[in-house]
Design an enzyme around this catalytic site. Structure first.
Site, PDB file in Angstrom:
ATOM      1  N   HIS A 163       0.837  -1.204   0.000  1.00 26.27           N
ATOM      2  CA  HIS A 163       0.000   0.000   0.000  1.00 26.27           C
ATOM      3  C   HIS A 163       0.871   1.252   0.000  1.00 26.27           C
ATOM      4  O   HIS A 163       0.595   2.225  -0.710  1.00 26.27           O
ATOM      5  CB  HIS A 163      -0.924   0.028   1.227  1.00 26.27           C
ATOM      6  CG  HIS A 163      -1.925  -1.079   1.255  1.00 26.27           C
ATOM      7  ND1 HIS A 163      -2.129  -1.864   2.374  1.00 26.27           N
ATOM      8  CD2 HIS A 163      -2.789  -1.540   0.316  1.00 26.27           C
ATOM      9  CE1 HIS A 163      -3.071  -2.750   2.121  1.00 26.27           C
ATOM     10  NE2 HIS A 163      -3.489  -2.575   0.875  1.00 26.27           N
TER      11      HIS A 163
ATOM     12  N   LYS B  30     -15.780  -7.655   3.216  1.00 26.26           N
ATOM     13  CA  LYS B  30     -14.683  -8.519   3.665  1.00 26.26           C
ATOM     14  C   LYS B  30     -14.821  -8.726   5.167  1.00 26.26           C
ATOM     15  O   LYS B  30     -15.438  -7.927   5.861  1.00 26.26           O
ATOM     16  CB  LYS B  30     -13.325  -7.854   3.393  1.00 26.26           C
ATOM     17  CG  LYS B  30     -13.015  -7.605   1.944  1.00 26.26           C
ATOM     18  CD  LYS B  30     -11.678  -6.895   1.836  1.00 26.26           C
ATOM     19  CE  LYS B  30     -11.349  -6.514   0.413  1.00 26.26           C
ATOM     20  NZ  LYS B  30     -10.076  -5.771   0.346  1.00 26.26           N
TER      21      LYS B  30
ATOM     22  N   ARG C 179      -1.999  -6.248  -8.797  1.00 25.16           N
ATOM     23  CA  ARG C 179      -0.897  -7.183  -8.579  1.00 25.16           C
ATOM     24  C   ARG C 179      -0.842  -8.239  -9.667  1.00 25.16           C
ATOM     25  O   ARG C 179       0.223  -8.676 -10.070  1.00 25.16           O
ATOM     26  CB  ARG C 179      -1.062  -7.908  -7.232  1.00 25.16           C
ATOM     27  CG  ARG C 179      -0.838  -7.050  -6.033  1.00 25.16           C
ATOM     28  CD  ARG C 179      -1.174  -7.825  -4.783  1.00 25.16           C
ATOM     29  NE  ARG C 179      -2.602  -8.124  -4.800  1.00 25.16           N
ATOM     30  CZ  ARG C 179      -3.404  -8.056  -3.745  1.00 25.16           C
ATOM     31  NH1 ARG C 179      -2.918  -7.759  -2.585  1.00 25.16           N
ATOM     32  NH2 ARG C 179      -4.678  -8.311  -3.859  1.00 25.16           N
TER      33      ARG C 179
ATOM     34  N   SER D 181      -3.313  -8.013   2.122  1.00 26.92           N
ATOM     35  CA  SER D 181      -3.558  -7.959   3.568  1.00 26.92           C
ATOM     36  C   SER D 181      -4.033  -9.316   4.075  1.00 26.92           C
ATOM     37  O   SER D 181      -3.676  -9.732   5.181  1.00 26.92           O
ATOM     38  CB  SER D 181      -4.584  -6.871   3.892  1.00 26.92           C
ATOM     39  OG  SER D 181      -4.058  -5.599   3.617  1.00 26.92           O
TER      40      SER D 181
END
Length: 165
Positions: free
Chosen positions: A23, A47, A96, A133
């Site tokens: 991040h 989430k 990513r 994460s």
């Protein structure tokens, strides 16, 4: 020479549960494009969040100490509406891999259908320490070494969270 979008504010939204070196990398890259970047931390997510909004804000602040032209704010609304309140037409998103790209394209289309004035800027992250994460939390859960993935200022608090699991 890179040219900045002058007097422009970029919104970098996410849950940041917790804030990682990946991040941080994207935030620093964004500051090469925008005059100011708002790290917009979502209060709500579909989430399964591990850290409270106050913890996530604290982690982000500790991880970005000394970096100029950023602000950290929480939000609890559609990100396109938050961006407009902050006088920004730009969302910053990290990619990513191909699964991130597929998800982000769905988000881009949804955001565009809500407000076509909002643009999404994708920044790829090829930094070797970029980890999700979720993966970071799994490593911490199994008492693995997380020091290369997060700021040293927040390691102890993350590890403490998983101490009694």
């Amino acid at each position: 020479m890179q040219k900045k979008i002058m007097n422009k504010i970029g919104i970098y939204p996410g849950t940041f549960d917790p804030f990682t070196n990946g991040h941080l990398y994207l935030l620093k890259k964004s500051l090469k494009i925008f005059d100011t970047v708002i790290l917009a931390i979502s209060k709500y997510s579909n989430k399964n969040l591990t850290f409270s909004i106050s913890q996530r804000i604290k982690f982000a602040k500790l991880s970005t100490t000394g970096i100029k032209n950023i602000s950290i704010k929480s939000f609890n609304e559609l990100v396109v509406n938050f961006a407009l309140k902050e006088k920004s037409n730009f969302l910053i998103r990290g990619i990513r891999d191909s699964s991130d790209f597929a998800y982000e394209m769905k988000m881009l289309r949804t955001n565009y259908s809500i407000n076509s004035k909002i643009e999404t800027i994708f920044i790829t992250n090829y930094c070797k320490n970029f980890i999700s994460s979720s993966m970071l939390k799994e490593i911490a859960f199994y008492k693995g070494d997380i020091k290369k993935y997060v700021s040293k200022k927040i390691i102890k608090e993350i590890e403490k969270k998983f101490l009694n699991y």
